[in-house]
Design a protein around this motif. Sequence first.
Motif, PDB file in Angstrom:
ATOM      1  N   LYS A  76       0.809  -1.219   0.000  1.00  0.00           N
ATOM      2  CA  LYS A  76       0.000   0.000   0.000  1.00  0.00           C
ATOM      3  C   LYS A  76       0.847   1.277   0.000  1.00  0.00           C
ATOM      4  O   LYS A  76       0.401   2.312  -0.448  1.00  0.00           O
ATOM      5  N   ILE A  77       2.063   1.192   0.538  1.00  0.00           N
ATOM      6  CA  ILE A  77       2.895   2.401   0.568  1.00  0.00           C
ATOM      7  C   ILE A  77       3.725   2.554  -0.700  1.00  0.00           C
ATOM      8  O   ILE A  77       4.522   3.462  -0.814  1.00  0.00           O
ATOM      9  N   SER A  78       3.516   1.657  -1.642  1.00  0.00           N
ATOM     10  CA  SER A  78       4.171   1.735  -2.958  1.00  0.00           C
ATOM     11  C   SER A  78       5.689   1.719  -2.878  1.00  0.00           C
ATOM     12  O   SER A  78       6.374   2.494  -3.549  1.00  0.00           O
ATOM     13  N   ASN A  79       6.235   0.849  -2.055  1.00  0.00           N
ATOM     14  CA  ASN A  79       7.680   0.693  -1.937  1.00  0.00           C
ATOM     15  C   ASN A  79       8.198   0.038  -3.223  1.00  0.00           C
ATOM     16  O   ASN A  79       7.871  -1.099  -3.518  1.00  0.00           O
ATOM     17  N   LEU A  80       9.000   0.762  -3.961  1.00  0.00           N
ATOM     18  CA  LEU A  80       9.481   0.259  -5.253  1.00  0.00           C
ATOM     19  C   LEU A  80      10.411  -0.940  -5.114  1.00  0.00           C
ATOM     20  O   LEU A  80      10.592  -1.688  -6.067  1.00  0.00           O
ATOM     21  N   ARG A  81      10.975  -1.141  -3.924  1.00  0.00           N
ATOM     22  CA  ARG A  81      11.801  -2.334  -3.728  1.00  0.00           C
ATOM     23  C   ARG A  81      10.965  -3.617  -3.797  1.00  0.00           C
ATOM     24  O   ARG A  81      11.504  -4.697  -3.926  1.00  0.00           O
ATOM     25  N   LYS A  82       9.652  -3.469  -3.698  1.00  0.00           N
ATOM     26  CA  LYS A  82       8.759  -4.631  -3.821  1.00  0.00           C
ATOM     27  C   LYS A  82       8.203  -4.743  -5.243  1.00  0.00           C
ATOM     28  O   LYS A  82       7.176  -5.357  -5.474  1.00  0.00           O
ATOM     29  N   SER A  83       8.895  -4.156  -6.182  1.00  0.00           N
ATOM     30  CA  SER A  83       8.476  -4.175  -7.585  1.00  0.00           C
ATOM     31  C   SER A  83       8.330  -5.593  -8.112  1.00  0.00           C
ATOM     32  O   SER A  83       9.051  -6.501  -7.695  1.00  0.00           O
ATOM     33  N   LYS A  84       7.389  -5.752  -9.034  1.00  0.00           N
ATOM     34  CA  LYS A  84       7.185  -7.025  -9.724  1.00  0.00           C
ATOM     35  C   LYS A  84       7.356  -6.772 -11.221  1.00  0.00           C
ATOM     36  O   LYS A  84       6.943  -5.739 -11.743  1.00  0.00           O
ATOM     37  N   PHE A  85       7.973  -7.731 -11.890  1.00  0.00           N
ATOM     38  CA  PHE A  85       8.125  -7.666 -13.340  1.00  0.00           C
ATOM     39  C   PHE A  85       7.384  -8.847 -13.952  1.00  0.00           C
ATOM     40  O   PHE A  85       7.381  -9.952 -13.406  1.00  0.00           O
ATOM     41  N   ILE A 103      -2.148  -9.604 -13.998  1.00  0.00           N
ATOM     42  CA  ILE A 103      -1.634  -8.982 -15.213  1.00  0.00           C
ATOM     43  C   ILE A 103      -1.867  -9.946 -16.369  1.00  0.00           C
ATOM     44  O   ILE A 103      -1.542 -11.128 -16.274  1.00  0.00           O
ATOM     45  N   SER A 104      -2.407  -9.417 -17.455  1.00  0.00           N
ATOM     46  CA  SER A 104      -2.729 -10.251 -18.607  1.00  0.00           C
ATOM     47  C   SER A 104      -2.191  -9.608 -19.877  1.00  0.00           C
ATOM     48  O   SER A 104      -2.211  -8.388 -20.020  1.00  0.00           O
ATOM     49  N   CYS A 105      -1.690 -10.446 -20.787  1.00  0.00           N
ATOM     50  CA  CYS A 105      -1.227  -9.970 -22.091  1.00  0.00           C
ATOM     51  C   CYS A 105      -1.419 -11.097 -23.098  1.00  0.00           C
ATOM     52  O   CYS A 105      -1.176 -12.274 -22.766  1.00  0.00           O
ATOM     53  N   CYS A 106      -1.858 -10.779 -24.293  1.00  0.00           N
ATOM     54  CA  CYS A 106      -2.067 -11.759 -25.364  1.00  0.00           C
ATOM     55  C   CYS A 106      -2.958 -12.919 -24.904  1.00  0.00           C
ATOM     56  O   CYS A 106      -2.758 -14.072 -25.286  1.00  0.00           O
ATOM     57  N   GLY A 107      -3.933 -12.607 -24.038  1.00  0.00           N
ATOM     58  CA  GLY A 107      -4.875 -13.618 -23.570  1.00  0.00           C
ATOM     59  C   GLY A 107      -4.335 -14.543 -22.505  1.00  0.00           C
ATOM     60  O   GLY A 107      -4.973 -15.523 -22.134  1.00  0.00           O
ATOM     61  N   ILE A 108      -3.142 -14.236 -21.964  1.00  0.00           N
ATOM     62  CA  ILE A 108      -2.517 -15.091 -20.953  1.00  0.00           C
ATOM     63  C   ILE A 108      -2.394 -14.302 -19.652  1.00  0.00           C
ATOM     64  O   ILE A 108      -1.966 -13.153 -19.651  1.00  0.00           O
ATOM     65  N   THR A 109      -2.758 -14.931 -18.534  1.00  0.00           N
ATOM     66  CA  THR A 109      -2.502 -14.324 -17.231  1.00  0.00           C
ATOM     67  C   THR A 109      -1.044 -14.607 -16.883  1.00  0.00           C
ATOM     68  O   THR A 109      -0.612 -15.756 -16.867  1.00  0.00           O
ATOM     69  N   LEU A 110      -0.300 -13.544 -16.632  1.00  0.00           N
ATOM     70  CA  LEU A 110       1.144 -13.666 -16.419  1.00  0.00           C
ATOM     71  C   LEU A 110       1.490 -13.766 -14.935  1.00  0.00           C
ATOM     72  O   LEU A 110       0.999 -12.971 -14.144  1.00  0.00           O
ATOM     73  N   PRO A 111       2.351 -14.709 -14.574  1.00  0.00           N
ATOM     74  CA  PRO A 111       2.820 -14.750 -13.181  1.00  0.00           C
ATOM     75  C   PRO A 111       3.931 -13.727 -13.002  1.00  0.00           C
ATOM     76  O   PRO A 111       4.662 -13.428 -13.943  1.00  0.00           O
ATOM     77  N   PRO A 112       4.098 -13.194 -11.780  1.00  0.00           N
ATOM     78  CA  PRO A 112       5.239 -12.310 -11.557  1.00  0.00           C
ATOM     79  C   PRO A 112       6.525 -13.119 -11.648  1.00  0.00           C
ATOM     80  O   PRO A 112       6.564 -14.285 -11.258  1.00  0.00           O
ATOM     81  N   LEU A 113       7.564 -12.522 -12.204  1.00  0.00           N
ATOM     82  CA  LEU A 113       8.846 -13.210 -12.320  1.00  0.00           C
ATOM     83  C   LEU A 113       9.489 -13.326 -10.941  1.00  0.00           C
ATOM     84  O   LEU A 113       9.473 -12.372 -10.159  1.00  0.00           O
ATOM     85  N   GLU A 114      10.021 -14.498 -10.649  1.00  0.00           N
ATOM     86  CA  GLU A 114      10.761 -14.716  -9.403  1.00  0.00           C
ATOM     87  C   GLU A 114      12.245 -14.546  -9.718  1.00  0.00           C
ATOM     88  O   GLU A 114      12.792 -15.284 -10.527  1.00  0.00           O
ATOM     89  N   ALA A 115      12.873 -13.576  -9.075  1.00  0.00           N
ATOM     90  CA  ALA A 115      14.284 -13.291  -9.364  1.00  0.00           C
ATOM     91  C   ALA A 115      15.208 -14.240  -8.622  1.00  0.00           C
ATOM     92  O   ALA A 115      15.039 -14.479  -7.438  1.00  0.00           O
ATOM     93  N   GLU A 116      16.185 -14.769  -9.343  1.00  0.00           N
ATOM     94  CA  GLU A 116      17.246 -15.585  -8.743  1.00  0.00           C
ATOM     95  C   GLU A 116      18.427 -14.669  -8.481  1.00  0.00           C
ATOM     96  O   GLU A 116      18.663 -13.716  -9.221  1.00  0.00           O
ATOM     97  N   ASN A 117      19.174 -14.988  -7.443  1.00  0.00           N
ATOM     98  CA  ASN A 117      20.414 -14.242  -7.212  1.00  0.00           C
ATOM     99  C   ASN A 117      21.416 -14.627  -8.285  1.00  0.00           C
ATOM    100  O   ASN A 117      21.578 -15.806  -8.592  1.00  0.00           O
ATOM    101  N   ALA A 118      22.044 -13.631  -8.870  1.00  0.00           N
ATOM    102  CA  ALA A 118      23.050 -13.888  -9.907  1.00  0.00           C
ATOM    103  C   ALA A 118      24.259 -14.532  -9.250  1.00  0.00           C
ATOM    104  O   ALA A 118      24.901 -13.934  -8.392  1.00  0.00           O
TER     105      ALA A 118
END
Length: 199
Positions: A76-85, A103-118
């Motif tokens: 709710k406080i819009s902390n950008l560190r909690k961003s989802k791609f 989030i939907s695009c091209c008729g598909i519901t998209l899951p948020p990407l889970e980031a792996e540590n590089a």
Amino acid sequence: MVENYVTGKVIKKLREQKKLTQEELAQKIFVTSKAISKWETGQGFPDISLVEPLAKALDISVIELLSGTYVTNTNKISNLRKSKFYVCPVCGNVIHSIGEGIISCCGITLPPLEAENAEENDQAHTIHLEKTEDEYYVYLNHQMTKEHFISFIAAVSDNAVQFIKLYPEQNAEARFKRDGVQFVYAFCNHHGLFKLKVL
């Protein structure tokens, strides 16, 4: 398949959360309470023409109603560190949100990407960071062919997201203002999202 359509369980749960009786919900969308009862017990389904009014009456998006997934953004406080791609596998569209959503695009519901540590032992997806006066120079030693490439690099701070879209046959590199950057993300079209915490 029918189970991907509006489910009675979802309708009942949302109706009860809004403290509506079946009669009150029925009045909002101009149907009978008997119809609501049938939907909730799985003896029928709302007509497609009623999906939008039903979603509006229940304060939910049509996509959430159809998928049976109710998402509340807890950021709710819009902390950008909690961003989802989100990245569409069909068209490659990249979508950024400040919190959870449907989030939907091209008729598909998209899951948020889970980031792996590089990881250092994964040379292609290691995110390298070099400081200049007021910038970070970010690069990856990753191939950039039409089939396999880094699609974007983003730098995230508390109050900004800096985003560079990349294309095949260019270098996997970007420059970002250093101001408060806490995470750097890179998305590989084959292996997903990788992140580096900036110390």
